[in-house]
Design an enzyme around this catalytic site. Structure first.
Site, PDB file in Angstrom:
ATOM      1  N   GLN A 221       0.830  -1.193   0.000  1.00  0.00           N
ATOM      2  CA  GLN A 221       0.000   0.000   0.000  1.00  0.00           C
ATOM      3  C   GLN A 221       0.871   1.251   0.000  1.00  0.00           C
ATOM      4  O   GLN A 221       0.351   2.368  -0.126  1.00  0.00           O
ATOM      5  CB  GLN A 221      -0.916   0.012   1.238  1.00  0.00           C
ATOM      6  CG  GLN A 221      -1.925  -1.112   1.239  1.00  0.00           C
ATOM      7  CD  GLN A 221      -2.791  -1.157   2.475  1.00  0.00           C
ATOM      8  OE1 GLN A 221      -2.948  -2.178   3.125  1.00  0.00           O
ATOM      9  NE2 GLN A 221      -3.397  -0.031   2.817  1.00  0.00           N
ATOM     10  N   ARG A 368      -8.889  -0.987   8.176  1.00  0.00           N
ATOM     11  CA  ARG A 368      -9.658   0.247   7.943  1.00  0.00           C
ATOM     12  C   ARG A 368      -9.811   1.031   9.237  1.00  0.00           C
ATOM     13  O   ARG A 368     -10.890   1.545   9.540  1.00  0.00           O
ATOM     14  CB  ARG A 368     -11.057  -0.141   7.437  1.00  0.00           C
ATOM     15  CG  ARG A 368     -11.363   0.354   6.061  1.00  0.00           C
ATOM     16  CD  ARG A 368     -12.574  -0.343   5.501  1.00  0.00           C
ATOM     17  NE  ARG A 368     -13.131   0.444   4.432  1.00  0.00           N
ATOM     18  CZ  ARG A 368     -13.793  -0.071   3.412  1.00  0.00           C
ATOM     19  NH1 ARG A 368     -13.965  -1.375   3.333  1.00  0.00           N
ATOM     20  NH2 ARG A 368     -14.286   0.720   2.484  1.00  0.00           N
ATOM     21  N   CYS A 369      -8.730   1.127  10.019  1.00  0.00           N
ATOM     22  CA  CYS A 369      -8.866   1.674  11.350  1.00  0.00           C
ATOM     23  C   CYS A 369      -8.470   3.132  11.468  1.00  0.00           C
ATOM     24  O   CYS A 369      -8.661   3.720  12.520  1.00  0.00           O
ATOM     25  CB  CYS A 369      -8.023   0.882  12.330  1.00  0.00           C
ATOM     26  SG  CYS A 369      -6.276   1.242  12.168  1.00  0.00           S
ATOM     27  N   GLU A 738     -12.560   4.884   5.388  1.00  0.00           N
ATOM     28  CA  GLU A 738     -12.646   4.122   6.637  1.00  0.00           C
ATOM     29  C   GLU A 738     -13.846   4.448   7.498  1.00  0.00           C
ATOM     30  O   GLU A 738     -14.167   3.696   8.419  1.00  0.00           O
ATOM     31  CB  GLU A 738     -11.368   4.335   7.435  1.00  0.00           C
ATOM     32  CG  GLU A 738     -10.216   3.592   6.789  1.00  0.00           C
ATOM     33  CD  GLU A 738      -8.885   4.109   7.232  1.00  0.00           C
ATOM     34  OE1 GLU A 738      -7.996   3.296   7.500  1.00  0.00           O
ATOM     35  OE2 GLU A 738      -8.729   5.340   7.298  1.00  0.00           O
TER      36      GLU A 738
END
Lengths: 784, 190, 172
Positions: A221, A368-369, A738
């Site tokens: 990523q 996705r925090c 997110e």
């Protein structure tokens, strides 16, 4: 000013269909496992069955003897090149291959390289390791006890404590609590879970003896950051390393860390001079790569009797596993957790977090925090509901009473964040109206009389993304800016490259739309590229919903630089003064004489063929954007559940998500993100946990036990929006990827607790399985 | 991962004969599929090995068996076995208590309570596989136990099983596990 | 070196022949021997469905089969959905129009499962679609737009079907 563009141009607000779809629907995506190079060989990791054990010896002779095996690497081999350990993204270090002892079940112990993956698997079975079991530490609450097993013998500090972090004013907060009329508290555990993107992690490391260059196809990523880390760790000159993140099958934070498998593949390729492919299995992915959450939290609110909240106090124990491998901005060992004041005003607040080591896989920041924002948002939305129960107040009413009012933005919270903009009341009221809140409460009252269980859960989250400004944010010292480089061709088409890396977010379409918006070049004429460190400008990658706030901003700024130059060329072509020109998407025209105009395509051609004397030819620009602040998307989610009193199953009857992410580039893509994130939130709330038994055996190490919702379990999601632009972003956008995972777990849990609160239930920890609910029903005497 | 398994079965032999067999680990080992006692360390401790095959997957454990308690009067034996996988894929331990009871028909009831702990890859499968594999192995054990008691039992050194172990069929485990879902936790512990 | 067997499989309309080990998984045969990398691997327990292909008219999870089991059979993978002239299948169109994919990794499996579903049930309800793709996991989309994509394709195929019938009728 945000101009309106035609659908042909496809600027902001248009639901342009995705360009990247064409290859995916034909099965022509190029994921790392699709990469096939001449002479390529395969690597497989041999892993520890024990959570904590000393390695007495490793016998690789039988494995090496298998025909087709090229190498079997152990920690001892790596240690000779000083590579047995590598730095993590949190200034800790992590074993690449175990030396001395193993610290978690599934830890990497050896790496087998063979001609095909079947031979590698055969040989991996023949690696013999002599272990001596050691006492195991799996309960973080015991990690700081005096007799606790010591996980990390390599550190100077001989205990399991990683860090203590605090923010806010402890004493002032304590004082408010002393005089509080009402206090409500909750102990909320956010279980260890795992993002499990459908594509597992892997790489093809290709060192060429012919060119001296190392090319690594990597599920990454953040390709540039990974290139720099490889250069520092491997001692290879950074200009001789090329990292290519091709198509990535989902990231969700799982593909931010550097994993031992990558380093082993690189070492193997450097040693053997051939491409080495390493692709982990799903079980390896769940058991050894970056997990998410595992926060044991306690929150307390001090309030007056009328529900005016006064202070918030939070204490958290963070279970980091055996190595601190979270990807965190340096100053924030607990990430952006201090957003836990949420959407509310508190005169005083205090938050402290202690991180500990245990014999579990390393990680923590993933799924996705937004850098621990999921944990914070869950906590505050849970404890506010607990307060509502305490006060016997409607949870929507309590929230409305305490929201930061719209006119107070930019708002400085008592834990130090300056929220950019917000209209919490607007989102809440829209949500209440669309869900039919009053009718639902009436229905609930009726059902309760009949002994039926129905619940309504609200979550009014504020989250914090777009890391981040250079004065506060860096990862391993590298500041968290991001970039864009745009080049307009003579025939008026364009190409742009960014330092981020999409794993499904649709950047090939949305970034093109930003260029379309700013320059009026149709989005279909703009090619977007990301992920090749040889060509893309340096960036910190895509995670924490940062792409639109950072690279998106850089794209707009770079496009505006081009527009400024285009104006000068237009003035030259139209033989007038720059100040006499006006712009509408795609063309400059003379004020008052609109027929005297030049399109951006005319201007592009002129930039190469007929530019003003003394001007630099060409039409391109680069921008490296250092965001002045983070952005604060928000929303209100409302969930309606019915509980089956026979089985304990929770049925989500309705779920409405009202999101506010400021100005939107592509509404279709935003909606898709919301659907996906809500589905992950559903999974977390009801069915997912990576747990460990007392011997450190992983429970939940494959899809047999770690559950992903299918189309059958997933409800129909309803979405809506409000729009409160970001005042400091070039086009007022905030980012949204997110938000659904940040806001939804509390909505689900609040709904279930609400269904049972009249029976005295205040809190149920996730995952809320039918078994857990059934036990509560039995206990309360309401099981069918 | 800790599992408790209780099994009770009958043998048509007098209690003293059964006790003589049961109180000697070397004799008991001859009935456990894939097991062998390889040496005696002292009066109470033996070294042993067991090979467990499920389908194509083989696990070889070596370790120790110790008689923790021997109550000749009440016909109760408690043994503790601990082993490690030779290839380093895990470990297992078992504490077993065996109790004999003389029956009216001059047979003997054998009751065993075992606590099994497994560490390693197998433990990730959870009680599903371990319980069913244990059940299948115990079924074999009972058969062997009854058969050996019938034979003249002088030679402790001849293992009934050992090197050529018939592998447990993976399908048998799957079938048992599936049946188990429906029959509930009747005989086996959880 | 392990013994190899010669197998013949018709893949996307073409006869393919290869010498394979008995233990070679069908998905590896498709991805590596045939170099058709559209079919993906997402798990190791047969749950995710990313490896779904159509074998002899039925969907199978190619990770849970051996290549030798497909000997003499006919396989359709995602690469075989579009016409030889490159015209996309209605399902592929549907996925694009309805934003039924994000990272694209589950998409080939979803397409093949939907393909088989629409063949046996040309007019499925939403519930039937959800059950029809319940063997395919997706992390990005939350399934909602995939359902829309399948509905889009079903409508398109029905229209094309009725138009074809109409044309036939007129011709008669």
């Amino acid at each position: 000013m945000i101009y309106k563009t035609s659908p042909e141009i496809g600027g902001m607000g248009h639901s342009v269909k995705r360009k990247e779809d064409l290859r995916f629907i034909q099965g022509k995506g190029n994921y790392v496992d699709d990469v096939n190079l001449p002479g390529m060989v395969y690597g497989q990791v041999v892993r520890s069955p024990y959570a904590h054990a000393r390695i007495n010896s490793i016998n690789t002779e039988k494995a090496k003897a298998v025909p087709g095996v090229l190498a079997v690497i152990t920690g001892e081999d790596l240690a000779k090149a000083n590579l047995a350990w590598m730095p993590t993204l949190s200034y800790d270090k992590q074993m690449v291959l175990a030396t001395g002892k193993v610290l978690f079940q599934s830890q990497e112990v050896a790496f087998v390289v063979a001609e095909d993956r079947y031979i590698a698997a055969d040989a991996a079975e023949l690696v013999e390791v002599d272990y001596e079991e050691l006492p195991v530490l799996v309960d973080p609450n015991k990690a700081l006890d005096s007799g606790a097993p010591l996980v990390r013998e390599d550190r100077e500090q001989k205990n399991n404590h990683i860090f203590h972090w605090e923010v806010g004013n402890r004493e002032a907060t304590e004082q408010v609590f002393q005089s509080a009329e009402v206090r409500a508290s909750v102990k909320a555990f956010f279980p260890r879970c795992h993002p499990a993107p459908l594509e597992t992690c892997g790489c093809v490391a290709d060192f060429s003896r012919a060119t001296g260059r190392l090319t690594v196809y990597l599920t990454s990523q953040a390709p540039h950051a990974h290139r720099t880390v490889l250069a520092l760790v491997g001692g290879i000159p950074e200009n001789n390393i090329r990292v290519i993140s091709p198509d990535i099958g989902g990231g969700f934070g799982n593909k931010v860390p550097v994993y031992p498998g990558y380093v082993c593949a690189v070492v193997a390729s450097l040693t053997l001079g051939v491409p080495v492919k390493w692709i982990e299995t799903r079980s390896e992915n769940l058991q050894s790569t970056g997990f998410a959450r595992d926060y044991h939290m306690m929150a307390e609110i001090a309030s007056d009797r009328d529900g005016r909240m006064k202070a918030l106090r939070v204490k958290t124990l963070a279970d980091h596993g055996a190595f601190n491998a979270t990807a965190q901005p340096t100053k924030f060992p607990a990430g952006l957790f201090s957003i836990c004041t949420g959407s509310y005003e508190y005169a005083q607040a205090f938050c402290e977090v202690d991180g500990v080591y245990t014999n579990k896989a390393p990680g923590g920041v993933a799924y996705r925090c937004s850098f621990r924002v999921t944990e914070a948002a869950y906590l505050i939305e849970r404890v506010v509901d607990v307060l509502a129960l305490e006060l016997k107040m409607d949870p929507a009413e309590l929230r409305l009473k305490n929201f930061i009012p719209e006119d107070k933005f930019p708002y400085k919270s008592s834990l130090g964040w300056t929220y950019d903009s917000g209209n919490y009341e607007g989102a809440m009221k829209l949500a209440l109206d669309r869900i039919g809140y009053q009718e639902l409460r009436k229905e609930q009252a009726e059902k309760r009389k009949k002994g039926e269980l129905m619940g309504i859960g609200i979550s009014s989250f504020t989250e914090i993304v777009g890391a981040g400004p250079s004065h506060d944010f860096d990862i391993l010292g590298i500041k968290m800016f991001d970039s864009c480089e745009i080049r307009v061709h003579p025939t008026g088409k364009a190409m742009a490259r960014m330092g981020t890396k999409s794993q499904g977010q649709g950047h090939e379409t949305t970034y093109a739309q930003i260029v379309a918006q700013e320059l009026g070049i149709p989005a279909g004429d703009v090619t977007i590229e990301e992920g090749d460190t040889d060509t893309a400008p340096y960036g910190l990658g895509t995670y924490a919903s940062r792409s639109t706030p950072t690279s998106g901003a850089a794209t707009a700024v770079a496009a505006r630089k081009i527009r400024d130059k285009a104006k000068k060329i237009a003035a030259y072509l139209l033989e007038c003064n720059e100040n006499d020109l006006e712009w509408e998407p795609g063309k400059f025209f003379v004020k008052g004489a609109p027929s005297k105009s030049k399109t951006i395509q005319d201007i592009a051609f002129a930039a190469y063929t007929n530019f003003p004397p003394g001007m630099e030819p060409g039409l391109e620009a680069v921008d490296y954007y250092d965001p002045p602040n983070l952005t604060f998307p928000f929303g209100t989610y409302i969930c309606v559940v019915d509980i089956d009193q026979g089985t304990g199953e929770v049925k989500v009857r309705r779920f409405l998500a009202v999101d506010d992410c400021g100005n939107i580039i592509n509404p279709m893509i935003v909606e898709g993100q919301i659907h996906g994130g809500l589905t992950e939130g559903l999974a977390i709330a009801f069915m997912q946990q990576i747990d460990y038994d007392e011997s450190g055996n992983v429970q939940g190490g494959s899809f047999m036990d770690y559950l992903l919702p299918t189309a059958v379990e997933t409800p129909h999601w309803e979405t809506d929006k409000t729009c409160t632009p970001c005042p400091h972003h070039p086009f007022g956008a905030k980012g949204v990827g997110e938000s659904p995972n940040v806001g939804s777990p509390a909505a689900f849990v609040n709904a279930v607790v609400d269904a049972l609160s009249h029976l005295g239930v205040k809190h149920i920890d996730m995952p809320i399985t039918p078994w857990k609910v059934w036990k509560v029903l039995q206990e309360k005497g309401v099981a069918a | 991962m800790a599992l408790k398994i209780e099994k009770t079965f009958e043998v048509p032999e007098p209690v003293e004969k059964v006790w003589a067999f049961l109180s000697d680990p070397r004799m008991v080992a001859t009935c456990v599929p894939g097991a062998q006692i390889t040496a005696q360390v002292d009066e109470k401790t033996y070294k042993g090995a067991i090979k467990v095959k499920v389908g194509p997957s083989i696990t070889d454990y070596t370790g120790e068996v110790q008689i923790v308690r021997l109550d000749t009067e009440n016909h109760e034996i408690e043994i503790l076995g601990k082993g490690q996988d030779v290839r380093g894929r895990g470990s297992a331990s078992m504490k077993m208590t065996g109790t004999l009871r003389a029956l009216d028909n001059s047979g003997t009831e054998v009751r065993s309570v075992s606590e099994i702990g497994v560490v390693g890859i197998l433990a990730q499968m959870g009680s599903r596989v371990i319980t069913e594999v244990s059940n299948i192995m115990f079924g074999e054990f009972t058969k062997n136990f009854q058969a050996r008691l019938k034979e003249p039992s002088d030679d402790p050194a001849a293992p009934a099983t050992g090197a050529d172990v018939k592998p447990i069929k993976a399908t048998a485990v799957a079938w048992q596990a599936t049946k188990g879902l429906f029959r509930g936790k009747s005989e086996s512990g959880s | 070196m392990a013994k190899k067997q010669l197998i013949t499989v018709k893949v996307n309309g073409r006869e393919r022949e290869a010498a394979v080990e008995a233990r070679l998984l069908l998905v590896h045969f498709i991805r590596e021997s045939l170099q058709l990398t559209g079919t993906h691997i997402g798990c190791d327990t047969s749950h995710c469905g990313a490896c779904t292909v159509v074998l002899n008219g039925k969907t199978v999870k190619s990770c849970t089969m051996f290549a030798v089991q497909a000997d003499g059979g006919e396989i359709l993978t995602v690469e075989g959905l579009a016409s030889s002239a490159g015209q996309l299948h209605a399902l592929q169109e549907g996925f694009k129009q309805e934003h039924g994919l994000q990272c694209g990794f589950c998409t080939p499996g979803m397409l093949m499962s939907s393909y088989a579903l629409l063949h046996s049930n040309p007019n499925p309800s939403e519930e039937e679609i959800r059950w029809g793709i319940s063997g395919n996991l997706c992390r990005c989309t939350g399934y909602q737009n995939i359902v829309s994509a399948v509905q889009h394709a079903a409508a398109k195929m029905a229209k094309a079907g009725s138009e074809a019938n109409l044309a036939e009728g007129v011709a008669k």
